[in-house]
Design an enzyme around this catalytic site. Structure first.
Site, PDB file in Angstrom:
ATOM      1  N   GLU A  43       0.835  -1.203   0.000  1.00 25.00           N
ATOM      2  CA  GLU A  43       0.000   0.000   0.000  1.00 25.00           C
ATOM      3  C   GLU A  43       0.869   1.252   0.000  1.00 25.00           C
ATOM      4  OE1 GLU A  43      -3.801  -2.079   2.240  1.00 25.00           O
ATOM      5  OE2 GLU A  43      -2.677  -0.521   3.301  1.00 25.00           O
ATOM      6  N   GLU A  54      -1.359 -10.344  -5.815  1.00 24.61           N
ATOM      7  CA  GLU A  54      -1.337 -11.166  -7.022  1.00 24.61           C
ATOM      8  C   GLU A  54      -0.551 -10.479  -8.134  1.00 24.61           C
ATOM      9  OE1 GLU A  54      -3.899 -10.204  -5.135  1.00 24.61           O
ATOM     10  OE2 GLU A  54      -5.657 -11.476  -5.444  1.00 24.61           O
ATOM     11  N   CYS A  88      -6.772  -7.879 -10.917  1.00 27.70           N
ATOM     12  CA  CYS A  88      -5.794  -8.970 -10.868  1.00 27.70           C
ATOM     13  C   CYS A  88      -6.226 -10.130 -11.758  1.00 27.70           C
ATOM     14  CB  CYS A  88      -5.597  -9.442  -9.430  1.00 27.70           C
ATOM     15  SG  CYS A  88      -4.642  -8.270  -8.449  1.00 27.70           S
TER      16      CYS A  88
HETATM   17 ZN   LIG Z   1      -6.145  -7.339  -7.003  1.00 26.97          ZN
END
Ligand SMILES: [Zn+2]
Length: 132
Positions: A43, A54, A88
């Site tokens: 983050e 991922e 993702c």
């Molecule tokens: Zn994701």
């Protein structure tokens, strides 16, 4: 079930950088030749710049020279299982269909396995660019 892959995702999860969401995620990609590449969510104080575990795993694997994957394990904090977000799923799809293993951190829930194409039906891919 690839329990080794799940365990590697659990180990990676402990290194997640999630000071804002407090939602650590670990991922582990199994390459076609048996290698494992992990990722964690990272983050940022500028929230949109964070990246999912991922995608970090995929980008790291590609940087290491891998492009063919057979499965990915994703571990969330639990107690429920989490699935890869839409972004993702699209990034994973770039590298073909694969199994997606979902597990929790504590191992209290039975891991679940799904095909990526079931998580992202009618996904956009290389073939859709033909004709440009
Ligand atoms: Zn994701």
């Amino acid at each position: 079930m690839d329990y080794e892959l799940i365990e590697r995702a659990r180990e990676a999860q402990q290194r997640a950088y999630a000071p804002y969401s407090h939602f650590p995620v670990g991922a582990a990609l199994r390459t076609e030749d048996g290698a494992i590449v992990v990722g964690v969510n990272v983050e940022n104080a500028s929230y949109p710049l964070g990246c999912c575990a991922e995608r970090v795993a995929v980008y790291s694997a590609v940087a290491q020279g891998f492009r063919r994957f057979v499965r990915i394990a994703v571990v969330g904090p639990g107690p429920g299982l989490i699935t890869p977000c839409g972004g993702c799923r699209q990034v994973l799809r770039e590298f073909g269909d694969m199994d997606v293993l979902m597990a929790d951190a504590q191992g209290t829930s039975e891991p679940k396995i799904m095909r990526l194409t079931d998580l992202l039906p009618f996904g956009f891919g290389k073939g859709d660019l033909n004709g440009l």
